[in-house]
Design a protein around this motif. Structure first.
Motif, PDB file in Angstrom:
ATOM      1  N   TRP A  17      44.508  49.432  36.668  1.00 39.27           N
ATOM      2  CA  TRP A  17      43.549  50.308  37.322  1.00 39.27           C
ATOM      3  C   TRP A  17      42.813  49.530  38.402  1.00 39.27           C
ATOM      4  CZ3 TRP A  17      40.471  53.767  33.360  1.00 39.27           C
ATOM      5  CH2 TRP A  17      41.369  54.581  32.653  1.00 39.27           C
ATOM      6  N   PHE A  18      42.637  50.192  39.556  1.00 42.01           N
ATOM      7  CA  PHE A  18      41.867  49.639  40.668  1.00 42.01           C
ATOM      8  C   PHE A  18      40.727  50.584  41.003  1.00 42.01           C
ATOM      9  CE2 PHE A  18      46.100  47.802  41.711  1.00 42.01           C
ATOM     10  CZ  PHE A  18      45.745  46.462  41.821  1.00 42.01           C
ATOM     11  N   SER A  19      39.602  50.034  41.393  1.00 41.58           N
ATOM     12  CA  SER A  19      38.490  50.857  41.870  1.00 41.58           C
ATOM     13  C   SER A  19      38.775  51.316  43.293  1.00 41.58           C
ATOM     14  CB  SER A  19      37.186  50.056  41.858  1.00 41.58           C
ATOM     15  OG  SER A  19      36.155  50.815  42.487  1.00 41.58           O
ATOM     16  N   LEU A  20      38.482  52.589  43.557  1.00 36.80           N
ATOM     17  CA  LEU A  20      38.528  53.128  44.911  1.00 36.80           C
ATOM     18  C   LEU A  20      37.115  53.512  45.356  1.00 36.80           C
ATOM     19  CD1 LEU A  20      41.725  55.374  44.731  1.00 36.80           C
ATOM     20  CD2 LEU A  20      41.504  53.076  45.694  1.00 36.80           C
ATOM     21  N   GLY A  21      36.120  52.826  44.807  1.00 40.55           N
ATOM     22  CA  GLY A  21      34.731  53.109  45.159  1.00 40.55           C
ATOM     23  C   GLY A  21      34.337  54.510  44.739  1.00 40.55           C
ATOM     24  N   ASN A  22      33.623  55.201  45.600  1.00 40.77           N
ATOM     25  CA  ASN A  22      33.158  56.558  45.284  1.00 40.77           C
ATOM     26  C   ASN A  22      34.307  57.558  45.144  1.00 40.77           C
ATOM     27  OD1 ASN A  22      30.506  55.714  45.295  1.00 40.77           O
ATOM     28  ND2 ASN A  22      30.189  56.245  47.445  1.00 40.77           N
ATOM     29  N   ALA A  23      35.496  57.201  45.636  1.00 42.12           N
ATOM     30  CA  ALA A  23      36.648  58.113  45.562  1.00 42.12           C
ATOM     31  C   ALA A  23      37.281  58.133  44.176  1.00 42.12           C
ATOM     32  CB  ALA A  23      37.690  57.726  46.607  1.00 42.12           C
ATOM     33  N   GLY A  24      36.893  57.211  43.292  1.00 41.41           N
ATOM     34  CA  GLY A  24      37.466  57.191  41.951  1.00 41.41           C
ATOM     35  C   GLY A  24      38.267  55.937  41.700  1.00 41.41           C
ATOM     36  N   ALA A  25      39.476  56.098  41.184  1.00 42.57           N
ATOM     37  CA  ALA A  25      40.304  54.951  40.825  1.00 42.57           C
ATOM     38  C   ALA A  25      41.766  55.227  41.148  1.00 42.57           C
ATOM     39  CB  ALA A  25      40.150  54.636  39.334  1.00 42.57           C
ATOM     40  N   LEU A  26      42.510  54.151  41.275  1.00 46.77           N
ATOM     41  CA  LEU A  26      43.955  54.206  41.439  1.00 46.77           C
ATOM     42  C   LEU A  26      44.555  53.644  40.167  1.00 46.77           C
ATOM     43  CD1 LEU A  26      46.579  54.512  43.147  1.00 46.77           C
ATOM     44  CD2 LEU A  26      46.166  52.173  43.952  1.00 46.77           C
ATOM     45  N   HIS A  27      45.408  54.412  39.524  1.00 41.24           N
ATOM     46  CA  HIS A  27      46.075  53.979  38.305  1.00 41.24           C
ATOM     47  C   HIS A  27      47.552  53.754  38.607  1.00 41.24           C
ATOM     48  CE1 HIS A  27      43.000  56.355  35.609  1.00 41.24           C
ATOM     49  NE2 HIS A  27      42.433  55.437  36.387  1.00 41.24           N
ATOM     50  N   LEU A  28      48.028  52.537  38.403  1.00 36.66           N
ATOM     51  CA  LEU A  28      49.451  52.249  38.486  1.00 36.66           C
ATOM     52  C   LEU A  28      50.003  52.326  37.074  1.00 36.66           C
ATOM     53  CD1 LEU A  28      49.447  49.163  40.895  1.00 36.66           C
ATOM     54  CD2 LEU A  28      49.621  51.600  41.465  1.00 36.66           C
ATOM     55  N   ILE A  29      51.111  53.027  36.901  1.00 43.40           N
ATOM     56  CA  ILE A  29      51.681  53.238  35.571  1.00 43.40           C
ATOM     57  C   ILE A  29      53.143  52.801  35.585  1.00 43.40           C
ATOM     58  CG2 ILE A  29      52.155  54.917  33.754  1.00 43.40           C
ATOM     59  CD1 ILE A  29      49.915  56.671  35.061  1.00 43.40           C
ATOM     60  N   GLY A  76      46.844  45.283  45.265  1.00 41.76           N
ATOM     61  CA  GLY A  76      45.682  44.396  45.258  1.00 41.76           C
ATOM     62  C   GLY A  76      45.566  43.581  46.526  1.00 41.76           C
ATOM     63  N   SER A  77      46.692  43.038  46.998  1.00 37.84           N
ATOM     64  CA  SER A  77      46.629  42.155  48.170  1.00 37.84           C
ATOM     65  C   SER A  77      46.634  42.911  49.497  1.00 37.84           C
ATOM     66  CB  SER A  77      47.776  41.144  48.132  1.00 37.84           C
ATOM     67  OG  SER A  77      49.020  41.768  48.322  1.00 37.84           O
ATOM     68  N   VAL A  78      47.397  43.983  49.599  1.00 40.52           N
ATOM     69  CA  VAL A  78      47.465  44.721  50.866  1.00 40.52           C
ATOM     70  C   VAL A  78      46.146  45.435  51.153  1.00 40.52           C
ATOM     71  CG1 VAL A  78      48.574  46.667  52.064  1.00 40.52           C
ATOM     72  CG2 VAL A  78      49.970  44.973  50.862  1.00 40.52           C
ATOM     73  N   PHE A  79      45.554  46.042  50.125  1.00 34.79           N
ATOM     74  CA  PHE A  79      44.328  46.820  50.329  1.00 34.79           C
ATOM     75  C   PHE A  79      43.072  46.108  49.839  1.00 34.79           C
ATOM     76  CE2 PHE A  79      47.708  50.084  50.062  1.00 34.79           C
ATOM     77  CZ  PHE A  79      47.587  50.583  51.343  1.00 34.79           C
ATOM     78  N   ASN A  80      43.227  44.902  49.305  1.00 36.63           N
ATOM     79  CA  ASN A  80      42.091  44.128  48.811  1.00 36.63           C
ATOM     80  C   ASN A  80      41.296  44.919  47.762  1.00 36.63           C
ATOM     81  OD1 ASN A  80      40.567  41.785  48.714  1.00 36.63           O
ATOM     82  ND2 ASN A  80      39.118  42.510  50.258  1.00 36.63           N
ATOM     83  N   LEU A  81      42.026  45.577  46.855  1.00 39.56           N
ATOM     84  CA  LEU A  81      41.392  46.404  45.833  1.00 39.56           C
ATOM     85  C   LEU A  81      40.944  45.554  44.650  1.00 39.56           C
ATOM     86  CD1 LEU A  81      43.836  49.453  45.757  1.00 39.56           C
ATOM     87  CD2 LEU A  81      41.641  49.262  46.953  1.00 39.56           C
ATOM     88  N   LYS A  82      39.870  45.979  44.026  1.00 37.65           N
ATOM     89  CA  LYS A  82      39.329  45.287  42.853  1.00 37.65           C
ATOM     90  C   LYS A  82      39.899  45.927  41.588  1.00 37.65           C
ATOM     91  CE  LYS A  82      35.108  44.221  40.396  1.00 37.65           C
ATOM     92  NZ  LYS A  82      34.092  45.001  39.756  1.00 37.65           N
ATOM     93  N   GLU A  83      40.533  45.092  40.761  1.00 38.55           N
ATOM     94  CA  GLU A  83      41.059  45.573  39.491  1.00 38.55           C
ATOM     95  C   GLU A  83      39.891  45.843  38.542  1.00 38.55           C
ATOM     96  OE1 GLU A  83      44.544  44.145  36.436  1.00 38.55           O
ATOM     97  OE2 GLU A  83      44.544  43.312  38.477  1.00 38.55           O
ATOM     98  N   ILE A  84      39.988  46.943  37.796  1.00 40.11           N
ATOM     99  CA  ILE A  84      38.941  47.312  36.838  1.00 40.11           C
ATOM    100  C   ILE A  84      39.565  47.435  35.449  1.00 40.11           C
ATOM    101  CG2 ILE A  84      37.429  48.415  38.543  1.00 40.11           C
ATOM    102  CD1 ILE A  84      38.582  51.139  37.680  1.00 40.11           C
TER     103      ILE A  84
END
Length: 130
Positions: free
Chosen positions: A46-58, A27-35
């Motif tokens: 889960w983070f939004s990657l815009g049109n590329a989809g999402a990043l899921h940390l598990i 979240g802090s390094v890439f300034n990603l928005k949690e969804i």
């Protein structure tokens, strides 16, 4: 038979050992928005990657794995120089592709890139590709 449309990327999953640490890192390094994530079990972010989809940390990985730099996630930023300042402010070491600490690789097409690891040792690339 009807031709199927090309598949599109939905998400990337990264298996992590400490969910709160990795959530804060990405979240802090890439300034990603949690969804919102549907599981609500405390084991997913889960983070939004815009049109590329999402990043899921598990949550659940053992943190004794060693990852090869060839298997990496890549994020693009507007300015690699500004991004390097973010890494430096967070005391995150980075290197160029060959492994020289604090160095930047310049690809043949002029794109600048750096490599570093997340808290679990997953390799990450950041570049300034447009």
């Amino acid at each position: 038979m009807a031709q199927q449309s090309p598949a599109v990327l939905n998400h990337i999953a990264v298996y992590v050992s400490d969910l709160s640490k990795s959530t804060a890192f990405y979240g802090s390094v890439f300034n990603l928005k949690e969804i919102p994530e549907p599981f609500k079990d405390g084991k997913h972010t889960w983070f939004s990657l815009g049109n590329a989809g999402a990043l899921h940390l598990i949550q659940g990985a053992k943190n004794d794995q060693i990852f090869d730099k060839n298997g990496h996630l890549c994020f693009s930023v507007a300015s690699i120089d500004i991004f390097i300042k973010t890494l430096s402010a967070k005391n995150i070491p980075f290197e160029d592709w060959p492994g020289k600490a604090g160095a930047v690789t310049v690809r043949v097409d002029g794109v600048k890139q750096v490599y570093f690891k997340d808290p679990d040792g997953h390799w990450l690339e950041t570049n300034d590709a447009k």
